[in-house]
Design a protein around this motif. Structure first.
Motif, short mmCIF file in Angstrom:
data_model
loop_
_atom_site.label_atom_id
_atom_site.label_comp_id
_atom_site.label_asym_id
_atom_site.label_seq_id
_atom_site.Cartn_x
_atom_site.Cartn_y
_atom_site.Cartn_z
N GLY A 12 0.78 -1.23 0.00
CA GLY A 12 0.00 0.00 0.00
C GLY A 12 0.81 1.28 0.00
N ALA A 13 2.13 1.18 -0.14
CA ALA A 13 2.98 2.38 -0.16
C ALA A 13 2.63 3.23 -1.38
CB ALA A 13 4.45 2.00 -0.20
N VAL A 14 2.59 4.53 -1.19
CA VAL A 14 2.25 5.45 -2.28
C VAL A 14 3.48 5.68 -3.14
CG1 VAL A 14 1.44 7.76 -2.87
CG2 VAL A 14 0.41 6.54 -0.94
N VAL A 15 3.37 5.30 -4.41
CA VAL A 15 4.46 5.44 -5.37
C VAL A 15 4.43 6.83 -6.00
CG1 VAL A 15 5.40 4.51 -7.53
CG2 VAL A 15 4.42 2.97 -5.82
N ALA A 16 3.22 7.32 -6.28
CA ALA A 16 3.03 8.67 -6.83
C ALA A 16 1.70 9.20 -6.33
CB ALA A 16 3.05 8.64 -8.35
N ARG A 17 1.65 10.52 -6.07
CA ARG A 17 0.43 11.14 -5.55
C ARG A 17 0.24 12.50 -6.19
NH1 ARG A 17 -1.72 14.49 -1.55
NH2 ARG A 17 -3.50 13.59 -0.46
N ALA A 18 -0.79 12.63 -7.00
CA ALA A 18 -1.11 13.90 -7.66
C ALA A 18 -2.27 14.54 -6.91
CB ALA A 18 -1.49 13.67 -9.12
N ALA A 19 -1.98 15.60 -6.16
CA ALA A 19 -3.00 16.27 -5.35
C ALA A 19 -3.86 17.21 -6.18
CB ALA A 19 -2.33 17.02 -4.21
N ARG A 20 -3.33 17.68 -7.31
CA ARG A 20 -4.06 18.62 -8.16
C ARG A 20 -4.17 18.06 -9.58
NH1 ARG A 20 -0.06 21.73 -5.90
NH2 ARG A 20 0.78 22.30 -7.94
N PRO A 21 -5.22 18.39 -10.29
CA PRO A 21 -5.43 17.84 -11.64
C PRO A 21 -4.27 18.10 -12.60
CG PRO A 21 -7.39 19.04 -10.93
CD PRO A 21 -6.33 19.27 -9.89
N GLU A 22 -3.60 19.23 -12.48
CA GLU A 22 -2.51 19.56 -13.40
C GLU A 22 -1.24 18.75 -13.12
OE1 GLU A 22 -2.34 22.68 -10.10
OE2 GLU A 22 -3.93 21.76 -11.29
N GLN A 23 -1.25 17.93 -12.07
CA GLN A 23 -0.08 17.12 -11.75
C GLN A 23 -0.13 15.72 -12.35
OE1 GLN A 23 -0.36 17.47 -7.43
NE2 GLN A 23 1.41 18.84 -7.43
N VAL A 24 -1.20 15.40 -13.03
CA VAL A 24 -1.33 14.10 -13.69
C VAL A 24 -1.95 14.29 -15.06
CG1 VAL A 24 -3.56 13.51 -12.64
CG2 VAL A 24 -2.06 11.70 -13.40
N LEU A 25 -1.40 13.61 -16.05
CA LEU A 25 -1.90 13.67 -17.43
C LEU A 25 -2.28 12.28 -17.88
CD1 LEU A 25 0.92 15.86 -19.04
CD2 LEU A 25 -1.37 16.64 -18.39
N GLU A 26 -3.37 12.18 -18.59
CA GLU A 26 -3.76 10.92 -19.22
C GLU A 26 -3.39 11.04 -20.69
OE1 GLU A 26 -5.38 8.30 -17.68
OE2 GLU A 26 -5.48 9.29 -15.74
N GLN A 27 -2.60 10.09 -21.19
CA GLN A 27 -2.18 10.13 -22.59
C GLN A 27 -1.98 8.72 -23.10
OE1 GLN A 27 1.81 11.57 -24.27
NE2 GLN A 27 0.54 13.41 -24.17
N ASP A 28 -2.58 8.41 -24.23
CA ASP A 28 -2.43 7.10 -24.87
C ASP A 28 -2.78 5.95 -23.92
OD1 ASP A 28 -1.56 8.44 -27.16
OD2 ASP A 28 0.54 8.30 -26.57
N GLY A 29 -3.74 6.17 -23.04
CA GLY A 29 -4.16 5.13 -22.11
C GLY A 29 -3.28 4.97 -20.89
N ASN A 30 -2.27 5.80 -20.75
CA ASN A 30 -1.36 5.73 -19.61
C ASN A 30 -1.47 7.00 -18.78
OD1 ASN A 30 -0.11 3.19 -20.34
ND2 ASN A 30 0.82 4.31 -22.03
N CYS A 31 -0.95 6.94 -17.56
CA CYS A 31 -0.95 8.09 -16.65
C CYS A 31 0.47 8.62 -16.52
CB CYS A 31 -1.42 7.67 -15.26
SG CYS A 31 -3.09 7.09 -15.21
#
Length: 106
Positions: A12-31
């Motif tokens: 359950g360790a957090v590998v990545a955490r995007a608190a705001r929408p601009e910190q994560v992009l969806e592209q070609d089915g990947n994050c």
């Protein structure tokens, strides 16, 4: 929007955490997560690379779990082709992987 996380399945360790929408992009089915959102204690950029004909050269990222490593769980394009500059330096993740999962987090 609740934060979006990539969580290691083993503990359950957090590998990545995007608190705001601009910190994560969806592209070609990947994050793709902004570099400041990833847990560098758990992720290590390798020297293994792949030349993608569409986006350019990427480096594979390994997931650390104690003294064990799971290879090629994510990737980084340090200098992608011009039409993909928006993901330069961002960490790409599959939507589902045997070692982690995407989820909303607190």
């Amino acid at each position: 929007m609740k934060p979006i996380c990539m969580v290691r399945k083993s503990d359950g360790a957090v590998v990545a955490r995007a608190a705001r929408p601009e910190q994560v992009l969806e592209q070609d089915g990947n994050c793709y997560f902004h570099p400041h959102t990833v847990n560098r204690d758990l992720l290590e950029i390798s020297d293994r690379m792949h030349d993608c004909p569409h986006k350019g050269r990427r480096y594979w990222v390994d997931l650390k779990d104690g003294k064990l490593y799971t290879h090629d769980v994510a990737w980084v394009y340090p200098d992608p082709k011009p039409e993909y500059r928006d993901i330069a330096g961002w960490f790409g993740f599959y939507p589902e992987h045997r070692s982690y999962r995407k989820t909303e987090c607190a």
